[in-house]
Design a protein around this motif. Structure first.
Motif, PDB file in Angstrom:
ATOM      1  N   UNK A  89       0.864  -1.186   0.000  1.00  0.00           N
ATOM      2  CA  UNK A  89       0.000   0.000   0.000  1.00  0.00           C
ATOM      3  C   UNK A  89       0.901   1.237   0.000  1.00  0.00           C
ATOM      4  N   UNK A  90       0.668   2.134  -0.958  1.00  0.00           N
ATOM      5  CA  UNK A  90       1.492   3.328  -1.128  1.00  0.00           C
ATOM      6  C   UNK A  90       0.793   4.559  -0.556  1.00  0.00           C
ATOM      7  N   UNK A  91       1.490   5.276   0.293  1.00  0.00           N
ATOM      8  CA  UNK A  91       0.992   6.554   0.813  1.00  0.00           C
ATOM      9  C   UNK A  91       1.790   7.672   0.143  1.00  0.00           C
ATOM     10  N   UNK A  92       1.095   8.505  -0.608  1.00  0.00           N
ATOM     11  CA  UNK A  92       1.767   9.537  -1.397  1.00  0.00           C
ATOM     12  C   UNK A  92       2.016   9.070  -2.814  1.00  0.00           C
ATOM     13  N   UNK A  93       1.065   8.339  -3.378  1.00  0.00           N
ATOM     14  CA  UNK A  93       1.237   7.694  -4.682  1.00  0.00           C
ATOM     15  C   UNK A  93       1.286   8.675  -5.845  1.00  0.00           C
ATOM     16  N   UNK A  94       0.918   9.929  -5.621  1.00  0.00           N
ATOM     17  CA  UNK A  94       0.990  10.921  -6.701  1.00  0.00           C
ATOM     18  C   UNK A  94       2.434  11.303  -7.022  1.00  0.00           C
ATOM     19  N   UNK A  95       3.304  11.079  -6.088  1.00  0.00           N
ATOM     20  CA  UNK A  95       4.721  11.367  -6.275  1.00  0.00           C
ATOM     21  C   UNK A  95       5.285  10.505  -7.408  1.00  0.00           C
ATOM     22  N   UNK A 151      -1.406  -0.933  -4.158  1.00  0.00           N
ATOM     23  CA  UNK A 151      -2.658  -0.216  -3.923  1.00  0.00           C
ATOM     24  C   UNK A 151      -2.377   1.146  -3.299  1.00  0.00           C
ATOM     25  N   UNK A 152      -3.379   2.008  -3.351  1.00  0.00           N
ATOM     26  CA  UNK A 152      -3.261   3.308  -2.706  1.00  0.00           C
ATOM     27  C   UNK A 152      -4.652   3.841  -2.391  1.00  0.00           C
ATOM     28  N   UNK A 153      -4.708   4.935  -1.687  1.00  0.00           N
ATOM     29  CA  UNK A 153      -5.968   5.580  -1.346  1.00  0.00           C
ATOM     30  C   UNK A 153      -6.589   6.208  -2.597  1.00  0.00           C
ATOM     31  N   UNK A 154      -7.903   6.258  -2.626  1.00  0.00           N
ATOM     32  CA  UNK A 154      -8.624   6.801  -3.792  1.00  0.00           C
ATOM     33  C   UNK A 154      -8.184   8.222  -4.114  1.00  0.00           C
ATOM     34  N   UNK A 155      -7.902   9.015  -3.101  1.00  0.00           N
ATOM     35  CA  UNK A 155      -7.517  10.417  -3.326  1.00  0.00           C
ATOM     36  C   UNK A 155      -6.164  10.553  -4.030  1.00  0.00           C
TER      37      UNK A 155
END
Length: 280
Positions: free
Chosen positions: A3-9, A27-31
């Motif tokens: 699970x990735x936090x900060x996947x926009x990077x 996976x990552x958060x929808x946002x």
């Protein structure tokens, strides 16, 4: 599942692509889903994660990170994962270079000859299980001194203060398993403080790895490559300029020290170079 936090990077995106190609679910958060990464990430909940990877700019007060801690999940920083990859592969580090050309050519040639993964920060990632090599283009300053062990290090710097740069990173460079290649056309500095063998490459005849009989051809350049005055092979390659030629010298040098036949290296370069140059 990772699970990735900060996947926009962008760095996180390419790391996720790398892990996905190895067969992992990422996976990552929808946002964090955007157009550029929607094909990579799934929307599995963090509760299903085996490990969590956070971008380096994520702070402790991040709500998703707090949830991961509450669930007692293993949380790793982006850089910790990079350190792990360096430790587990025959890693060829391309250091202090503004060009991705060297990294791309090296990846393609090693991949065809023996199998090679790559993670070129913010540009591309490719992975396949059991490939022995990995080409990484990153900042040596970011790597953990305790864990990072390179197979080869290529310092493709055009800086005048090369000695200062090398000495500032000598403890990490000394962990290189095989050799350190340094671009030496601008300066051939005294690197006796390094414990590992250092070889300079470039068009200057004083370099350890040099060319003779260099001529402009219809498609690029023809030349004979010498390593410490020992003839390795003749090459006739489609390169645009001498900067690309110098980068290719580093690629050929790695192949020499890996004991690949020059004719096989030449074949791979002729096959891969037109596509790589067209893509840049």
């Amino acid at each position: 599942m990772y699970f990735f936090i900060g996947a926009k990077n962008k760095k996180m995106y390419f790391l996720a692509q790398f892990l996905k190609e190895l067969g992992h679910v990422v996976a990552c958060d929808k946002k964090d889903i955007i157009k550029e990464n929607e094909a990579i990430f799934t929307l599995h909940p963090i509760e299903n994660a085996k490990r969590v990877i956070k971008a380096d700019d994520i702070t402790k007060d991040n709500t998703t990170l707090q949830k991961a801690f509450a669930l007692k999940l293993k949380v790793y920083s982006y850089q910790e994962v990079i350190n792990y990859l360096v430790e587990k592969h025959q890693t060829v580090m391309v250091l202090d270079s503004n060009s991705i050309f060297l990294s791309l050519v090296l990846t393609e040639v090693l991949n065809e000859l023996r199998g090679c993964n790559c993670l070129i920060e913010e540009y591309c990632a490719r992975a396949k299980r059991d490939n022995p090599y990995i080409v990484l283009k990153t900042n040596i300053e970011d790597l953990d001194e305790k864990v990072a062990v390179f197979y080869y290090a290529i310092i493709a710097s055009q800086k005048q203060n090369l000695y200062k740069y090398i000495m500032s990173q000598q403890q990490k460079l000394n962990k290189t398993k095989k050799i350190i290649l340094v671009y030496g056309d601008y300066t051939l500095c005294d690197v006796n403080k390094l414990q590992k063998p250092v070889f300079f490459y470039g068009l200057n005849k004083r370099n350890d790895i040099s060319v003779k009989n260099l001529e402009k051809s219809k498609i690029g350049f023809t030349f004979d490559l010498y390593v410490e005055e020992t003839f390795y092979g003749h090459f006739d390659l489609a390169v645009k300029d001498k900067r690309q030629l110098v980068d290719i010298m580093a690629v050929i040098a790695i192949c020499y020290y890996e004991r690949f036949l020059a004719k096989e290296v030449s074949r791979c370069l002729k096959k891969q170079l037109p596509t790589i140059i067209k893509s840049l």
